[in-house]
Design an enzyme around this catalytic site. Sequence first.
Site, PDB file in Angstrom:
ATOM      1  N   ASP A 106       5.034   3.253  -3.443  1.00  0.00           N
ATOM      2  CA  ASP A 106       4.265   3.814  -4.372  1.00  0.00           C
ATOM      3  C   ASP A 106       2.706   3.433  -4.337  1.00  0.00           C
ATOM      4  O   ASP A 106       2.072   4.011  -5.275  1.00  0.00           O
ATOM      5  CB  ASP A 106       5.165   3.639  -5.679  1.00  0.00           C
ATOM      6  N   ASP A 153      15.406  -2.922  -4.534  1.00  0.00           N
ATOM      7  CA  ASP A 153      13.978  -3.231  -4.968  1.00  0.00           C
ATOM      8  C   ASP A 153      13.543  -4.202  -3.896  1.00  0.00           C
ATOM      9  O   ASP A 153      14.216  -4.789  -3.082  1.00  0.00           O
ATOM     10  CB  ASP A 153      14.481  -4.080  -6.366  1.00  0.00           C
ATOM     11  N   ASP A 155      12.439  -6.917  -4.119  1.00  0.00           N
ATOM     12  CA  ASP A 155      12.581  -8.407  -3.754  1.00  0.00           C
ATOM     13  C   ASP A 155      14.246  -8.645  -3.670  1.00  0.00           C
ATOM     14  O   ASP A 155      14.812 -10.017  -3.750  1.00  0.00           O
ATOM     15  CB  ASP A 155      12.567  -8.929  -5.263  1.00  0.00           C
ATOM     16  N   ASP A 250      18.341   4.648 -13.600  1.00  0.00           N
ATOM     17  CA  ASP A 250      19.650   4.335 -13.038  1.00  0.00           C
ATOM     18  C   ASP A 250      20.755   4.903 -14.204  1.00  0.00           C
ATOM     19  O   ASP A 250      21.827   5.376 -13.558  1.00  0.00           O
ATOM     20  CB  ASP A 250      19.861   3.017 -12.730  1.00  0.00           C
TER      21      ASP A 250
END
Lengths: 721, 130
Positions: A106, A153, A155, A250
């Site tokens: 993004d 994600d 990480d 979520d």
Amino acid sequence: MNKTVAVLGLAVYASYLVYRTLFTINTHALGFSLLVYCAEVHGFFSLFFYFFQTWEQRGRVVPAPPDDVSVDVFITTYNEDVDLLRQTVRAAMAMDYLHTTYILDDGRRPEVKTLAEELGCRYVTRATNEHAKAGNWNNAFRQTSGALIATFDADHVPRADFLTRTLGFFRDPKVALVQVPQRYHNVDSLQHRVNWKFRRMYTEQDVFFNLVCPGKDHWNAAFFCGTGAVLRREALEKRGGLETGSITEDMHTSLVLHGDGWKSVYLDELLVTGLAPMDFASFQAQRLRWAEGNLKIVRSINPITYPGLTLPQRICYGASMYHWTVGAPKLIFYLAPPWILFTGSYPIANFGPTFLYVYGAFLASLVISYKVLSRGSGRLIMDELFNMATAFTLNQAVKRMIFGRGRPSTFVVTDKRGGKTRSVKEVLPHYALVAFSLLALEWSVLSLWFGVVDDRFGIALAAFWTVYNLVLMSFVIEMALRPVQKRQACRLTAALPVSVPGLTLTSEPEVGMTANLSAAGCELLWPRPLPVRSTWPLSIALGAHVFECRGEVTAAFRRRKGAWFAHGVRFVGLEQEETDFLNDALFNMIVPRLFDQLSQPSLISRGWRRIVKQFTTDYTRSRRSLVSVPVRLEFAHVSFVTMMHDISATGFGVIIPGPVPVGASVTMTVLGAKPWSVDASVARCQAMPASLPTFQTWLAGLQVDRTTQASIHERVLKVAA
Amino acid sequence: MSFRQFVIVVAVLGCLEVAVFDWRFHDLVYLTRPVTVLAHESVERFVPQAEHALSRPTLTRARLETIAQTARTRNDHGLAIRALARLAQEYPSDGSVHLRLADALREVGRIEEAERAYRQAIAATERGRR
């Protein structure tokens, strides 16, 4: 037993509330009295929701993955470091089971596009950032076609077996979602507490991921936590992907899926690890987003009235939202004792020894029932500490839910790379509370001394709670003001043997070890001090591999670990391939080992097990203590340097790069300033946790002659770090 | 805000609080002095402080005792009787308070009230024995 304790705990709490209602509402300070009473009622519902969610834990048997299902892997990113993203993408691409990996950028960054091209995965971006992470995800959802979508994600680094362990659940055509726990490998983060002596690790989210999620799974109410999950495309197609009506897409999506009659699965296995916020500001920003998002869902989709949910699902979702309102009652409990000291008015009528006995019994039942239902995971003091740390943030979220924030909610990406400054702003309310409490204490001392009040009993009790809160608050402030973590790469605790080719000490090559390691450097323990700014060729043994690089000594620390001198070392001139190899070793060998080492049960559980064993088994293994000492093993004309892992009354545990037959004779040389040798035999050999076979290591239990054991123990402990 | 700055701020606030306390409870602070010292204070100084203290809705036993004893030492029977009456009102089960009140009333010639106080002293003492 757990259920009985839960029912009894709630019954005692309810009885206490009845007693409070009938006998202790103070009409002389009605407002104050009712505030404290309401906070206690809030606590009752919190306890009810907690016990309901942990009523039964669902253990899952992993089915074999289906043979031919198309899988897409989405890795969402916005502004995270490319180096951080690189390891996640590489790990995702290396997962077993045929799949296609997509980077969902993004941030529209050319360097991320280049990374995708270099690694051979797909790159997806868009012109706007509408709906933040959910919008990004949905954009890729529309452009892809995989029947199942694993999402991570930037990480969150998955293990190689992530897909093979999770896909099997989709054999059930009604399963829409499989979620695994989020574990964090930066164990020096704000939300971790590690006790190396007892090999225990506390994480602020332990209760949620160890207890609440498996408990929700029992009620088919486990929800999507944003990362480390696999979703079924068919279930999401109806709405075009994830829900975009809130900043916690979520939970919102999970609620809708459950309402549509889909099932969810929670698999409590370590299959992905990520980074926890390193500083107080990032931690608070993350909690504010979660709290605000979860609370605001109520506005658009109320779990009490939303059609299609079962009653337990409604309770579980309600509980998840209710949890974020804990800030206000906590604040009342923090302010009440100093308020008593200032004003001399009590929230309790008939405040005396009788109330104290009732309250003591109630508190004891609360602690015992919480401990029993927490099954070794919950730690009251630590949970209370984090409640105190987040109380003001949660109140801010509640305020935003009720009054709005004047502009649309925004998705704030949590910074995982250490703080830029100390988090003073976020801790100002805690400072104010400390000041208020200290002034209240001073006021009460003056009041007693000059005879303004003479109720020593009440004052002493209020002062005790004030001091208790003050101690906790000082820990919160310490947490916020701890030295800023400046390292860009996360250092993992890892004891690995290091040698410098050519350097010898007596007849043995000079050997040291790492205390921690990252892809950028390590803390090196060496038997003698090394000059700062000197550069050395280093050989680091990583299981069956030897990693060679040059390391520059950037700092020589004053502290010594055992007989070792500690140094900060930066790796210089590493090629990208070498960095990738180091990262692979870290995530596939060190991280699994770290979590295994720190997964010992609680002291109470261990004590209980030991007592049971005394009566049920003839043989118990002697207690092991972790030690870090480099050793040389000679076995069948093969010699290699490795690490001693643990020491016990009967022998040693040594990490070896390949299996050794039980009963084999070995010669172990303990390295250090003065190396010495001992003959031993292999008593047992077991595989250590690793997520890739290439980084597999074994733990060999070595037994030495009983007559020499005692002296050897002393000699080993002298050189242990 | 660093920890040091915070300590300074709290210290300043602590000093201010002492000043506020002294302003708010100047009478009670004054009455903390021993009875022997207060007995030698001037009328202009002692009486207003004691009157101010007695006008408070709540007063500890120690301060009431101080006022009563000091007033009796200074032969200020009116003030002593008001302090003892307040003590008797707040601690009705304490016979010795009623007795001291009765003595003080008798000394100023308020015999009927003294008699009533003596009766209350006897009743309270008997209740205590039972």
